[in-house]
Scaffold this motif. Sequence first.
Motif, PDB file in Angstrom:
ATOM      1  N   THR A   1       0.762  -1.202  -0.054  1.00 38.41           N
ATOM      2  CA  THR A   1       0.105  -0.145  -0.099  1.00 38.41           C
ATOM      3  C   THR A   1       0.883   1.364  -0.063  1.00 38.41           C
ATOM      4  O   THR A   1       0.586   2.213  -0.563  1.00 38.41           O
ATOM      5  N   ALA A   2       1.851   1.288   0.888  1.00 37.24           N
ATOM      6  CA  ALA A   2       2.657   2.524   0.693  1.00 37.24           C
ATOM      7  C   ALA A   2       3.679   2.689  -0.477  1.00 37.24           C
ATOM      8  O   ALA A   2       3.654   3.767  -0.889  1.00 37.24           O
ATOM      9  N   ALA A   3       3.883   1.480  -0.902  1.00 36.47           N
ATOM     10  CA  ALA A   3       4.684   1.903  -2.283  1.00 36.47           C
ATOM     11  C   ALA A   3       3.650   2.344  -3.508  1.00 36.47           C
ATOM     12  O   ALA A   3       4.279   3.177  -4.224  1.00 36.47           O
ATOM     13  N   GLY A   4       2.353   2.013  -3.284  1.00 33.75           N
ATOM     14  CA  GLY A   4       1.533   2.596  -4.305  1.00 33.75           C
ATOM     15  C   GLY A   4       1.081   3.989  -4.070  1.00 33.75           C
ATOM     16  O   GLY A   4       0.963   4.645  -4.877  1.00 33.75           O
ATOM     17  N   ARG A   5       1.220   4.279  -2.640  1.00 31.33           N
ATOM     18  CA  ARG A   5       0.712   5.790  -2.251  1.00 31.33           C
ATOM     19  C   ARG A   5       1.940   6.799  -2.347  1.00 31.33           C
ATOM     20  O   ARG A   5       1.783   7.983  -3.034  1.00 31.33           O
TER      21      ARG A   5
END
Length: 391
Positions: free
Chosen positions: A264-268
């Motif tokens: 999730t963090a990598a996409g955000r």
Amino acid sequence: MNTTAPLPGTRLLSDDLLLGIRGRAAGYDDANEFFTEDLADLAEAGYLRALVPVEFGGLGATLEQVTEAQIALAAHAPATALAVNMHLVWTGVALALRNRGDDALTFLLDEAGQGEIFGFGVSEPGNDLVLFGSKTDAQPQDDGGYRFTGTKIFTSLSPAWTRLGTMGLDSSSPDAPKIVWAFIDRGESGVSQKDDWNTLGMRASQSQSTVLDGAYARPDRVFRTLDPGPNADPLIFSIFATFEILLASVYTGIGRRALELAVTAAGRRTSLKNDGRALSQDPDIRWRIADAAMAMDAIYPQIRDLARAVDVQENRGSQWFAQLAGLKHRATENAKHVVDQALRVSGGSSYFAGNELGRLYRDVLAGIFHPSDAESAHATVATAWLGPLNE
């Protein structure tokens, strides 16, 4: 009461139940409070009866099915999963013994089916013999019962257990010394908890120290007397197998959630160095997530394999204890590694109080303290392959 055995692959915990538990996890951790609402919901769902056979009022689940549920529960609330683990260990031990023709703990299955909650009062300060020795005194009584005096540490479910499974050393009987295993009812005099659980992580488990001061175990609750030291008794195998497999499941659940948060963090997150593109397009970030995903993919089949082997009573001979200790060690170290990778992917925000990854980082560290620790696990595996050390 649900008395229908779950079909293979049936989930024991619903999404709504798990999401409600996740929603309370941060609050329990912040306030250092016991997971009272979680426990009530899990009991209502029948989860505390998961490993209890249908004829005793349980769900009739297998150990393999419960490992899957514990992974899911730990991914939502690690401390809740860890504490519930200790009750599940005792029901799993009773089931494993019964499946092997040993009815010593049939009373436990009956009482668990009626809603009793079992605590695991075995660990002691300064006792690295764990199952093979005890600093607690077990004093025999004229009626066949025992009175236990000593201190047990890391007693999860301290505010809630109704039956405490414990052990102590009988040094006074004619055939002494003997390790005595028994259950003590919560209402017995001589049982108290210290308010000493203010820890780095796993705070909601409230694994307080339990003080036994002549606490009485009735004769019908004394279920084993064994010689001190390593023992081939089915009880020792059942405790070791169930404990290590379910513990590995809890920490694997932490790893699973850490990987989800990293993705999730990598996409955000975005990078100015790369024209504002998401970090999911950064080769270094992609490598870290791939590394974490490969680590997680490797541990799931190991847990399933050993749980299924216990369920079907597979004979792995002298390799059993080595494989169980190795599983626990790999699972906890694996989870630590995955959480570390997730932190590096997620950036500085995970360093702030209240961030879920920060809590997972604190929770996962507890894995290094459970038996078998790294030194014990390596010694067990070395003995299995090389034989014992020469005196």
